[in-house]
Write a protein that holds these residues in place. Structure first.
Motif, short mmCIF file in Angstrom:
data_model
loop_
_atom_site.label_atom_id
_atom_site.label_comp_id
_atom_site.label_asym_id
_atom_site.label_seq_id
_atom_site.Cartn_x
_atom_site.Cartn_y
_atom_site.Cartn_z
N PRO A 145 0.81 -1.23 0.00
CA PRO A 145 0.00 0.00 0.00
C PRO A 145 0.84 1.28 0.00
O PRO A 145 0.44 2.27 -0.61
N VAL A 146 1.99 1.25 0.68
CA VAL A 146 2.81 2.47 0.74
C VAL A 146 3.34 2.85 -0.64
O VAL A 146 3.46 4.03 -0.97
N ILE A 147 3.63 1.86 -1.49
CA ILE A 147 4.04 2.15 -2.86
C ILE A 147 2.87 2.76 -3.62
O ILE A 147 3.03 3.69 -4.42
N GLY A 148 1.67 2.26 -3.35
CA GLY A 148 0.47 2.83 -3.96
C GLY A 148 0.28 4.29 -3.59
O GLY A 148 -0.07 5.12 -4.44
N ILE A 149 0.49 4.61 -2.31
CA ILE A 149 0.35 6.00 -1.87
C ILE A 149 1.32 6.91 -2.63
O ILE A 149 0.94 7.97 -3.15
N VAL A 150 2.58 6.50 -2.70
CA VAL A 150 3.59 7.32 -3.38
C VAL A 150 3.28 7.46 -4.86
O VAL A 150 3.39 8.56 -5.44
N LEU A 151 2.85 6.37 -5.49
CA LEU A 151 2.49 6.44 -6.91
C LEU A 151 1.32 7.40 -7.12
O LEU A 151 1.33 8.23 -8.05
N GLY A 152 0.33 7.33 -6.25
CA GLY A 152 -0.80 8.24 -6.35
C GLY A 152 -0.40 9.68 -6.13
O GLY A 152 -0.89 10.59 -6.82
#
Length: 463
Positions: A182-189
């Protein structure tokens, strides 16, 4: 009965732990993947304390508990050791049902964790609208010019943050649902709304220009968008899982997140963003066209069919539409229309409760009607109205009538996901009285049609 005892009773009634493949939940329902449907004692399930109905949908046995309660029951089920889902079971669950239902269910799984924040944001918008009304300020001897600019800035922080960083929320949730970090998702977003990129709203207003890559690919920020972050989240999670398999453990922590963010940032900004933002615009324009139909036709159609869509379980698609309306228009005309459908089902259920002489049905109908008036219609639909047929149809007619009036009056809420009585908080401006009127009309229509034409005790089945 305590929640832990209810959880034990549910497990026993559906055939025990060995008959459960996996358990999850949404806002109102405990969703159970069953190995053998024949082992379920359906009558026993529906008579368990706090259960407001149960049915099969998209390969799942769904037990309705209502908001708040379902979370507690799920936690107790998890503590009993039957909510753990292996990766193979997850894959099996996702493959249940046809492609359309799987896609909508997945979209719903992504949005359910985000909805509370969007609800809070809508309430902040409603309260800001209330506090800045000249009539309200006049009570305290103030005018709009009397309001501190710092206070207005603070209210902007409350109301704008969730939508400004919506792609980060969507990418985070999508990564989580598809098994990525999820943390990679946050940064990508967050990369999609980085301040270094031209702001999407400023570009749309003509105050900024997109960055033209290779002379023909426009690069902008994607503030307030959903689909680009959703698609990027799906592909990013799958890419990350693939990299975990091919990169050696020694370099996995360094290489996998680096490549995931590098590849997905390029794809998102250059390909996914432009394509799916354009598609998103088409969907928004189509929705606005529908809502602009003359003579209240949109209200008739949406208000009359909304609860049918709830029965099919694909109503989560409205989350996407409502978010787009809020981010692009600053208001949500869908809310008042679908509220009418919910209120009318509550009115129909109330009529059944008042007309029937069956004590058990009365005990079921009254709290189910109250639940509908609070914005949760599943207990009313599956516990009462749909079970006897005609009350559900009369509720649909009431929803169409209420939706027609809401559409004619051009009602539009300041947020989403709260309706009927709680939905009043989204209309704390000049729309308050019309909103109440629409709900009264929908409830009264559903009630009257059901009471006089839609139900009699002779139609009762054993419940």
């Amino acid at each position: 009965m305590e929640n832990r005892e209810i959880a034990k009773e549910v497990i026993q009634a559906i055939g025990g732990e060995e008959n459960i493949a996996s358990v999850s939940h949404c806002a109102t329902r405990l969703r159970v993947m069953i190995n053998d449907e024949k082992l379920i004692d359906k009558d026993r399930v529906e008579n368990i304390d706090k259960v407001k109905g149960a049915f099969f949908n998209s390969g799942q046995y769904q037990i309705i508990f209502g908001t708040g309660t379902v979370n507690k029951i799920y936690d107790e089920v998890a503590k009993l050791g039957v909510a753990e889902v292996s990766r193979s079971e997850q894959k099996q669950v996702v493959q249940e049902g046809n492609f359309f239902k799987r896609a909508i269910r997945t979209f719903g799984d992504v949005f359910v964790p985000i909805i509370p924040v969007l609800v809070a944001t809508g309430l902040f918008m409603g309260l800001r609208g209330l506090l800045t009304q000249p009539q309200i300020l006049d009570i305290f001897g103030m005018t709009p010019d009397s309001i501190s600019q710092n206070f207005l800035l603070y209210t902007q922080v409350l109301t704008d943050t969730a939508f400004a960083f919506l792609p980060a929320l969507v990418a985070w949730s999508t990564f989580k649902v598809f098994g990525g970090s999820p943390v990679i998702g946050i940064v990508l977003g967050l990369m999609l709304v980085n301040p270094s990129l031209p702001n999407a709203y400023a570009v749309a207003a003509g105050d900024a220009s997109p960055i033209m890559l290779l002379g023909f690919i426009p690069i902008v920020g994607y503030q307030g968008t959903v689909l680009p972050a959703f698609i990027a989240g799906i592909l990013g999670a799958k890419l990350e899982k693939k990299l975990h398999k091919v990169v050696s453990e020694t370099f996995d922590l360094l290489v996998t997140p680096f490549l995931t963010l590098l590849i997905m940032s390029i794809l998102s900004l250059m390909i996914i963003g432009p394509i799916f933002h354009s598609f998103e615009t088409v969907v928004l324009n189509a929705t606005q066209w529908l809502l602009s139909l003359p003579f209240g036709l949109a209200g008739l159609i949406i208000g009359g069919l909304n609860q049918v869509i709830v029965v099919t379980g694909v109503h989560h698609i409205f989350n996407f539409l409502e978010v787009q309306l809020l981010t692009n228009l600053g208001e949500n005309p869908f809310n008042a229309i679908i509220t009418s459908g919910m209120a009318a089902q509550g009115g129909a259920t109330l009529a059944v409760g008042l007309k029937t002489k069956n004590v058990k049905l009365k005990a079921l109908a009254f709290p189910s009607a109250l639940s509908a008036f609070l914005g949760i219609t599943e207990p009313a639909i599956f516990g009462v109205n749909l079970r006897y047929g005609k009350p559900f149809v009369m509720g649909l007619i009431g929803g169409a009538v209420g939706g027609f009036v809401a559409n004619i009056l051009q009602l539009a809420g300041s947020g989403m996901s709260i309706t009927v009585i709680p939905g009043i908080l989204l209309y704390l401006d000049s729309q308050l009285l019309p909103y109440i009127l629409v709900n009264v009309i929908a409830i009264a229509t559903g009630f009257a049609l059901t009471y006089f034409f839609g139900f009699k005790d002779e139609d009762l089945k054993e419940i």
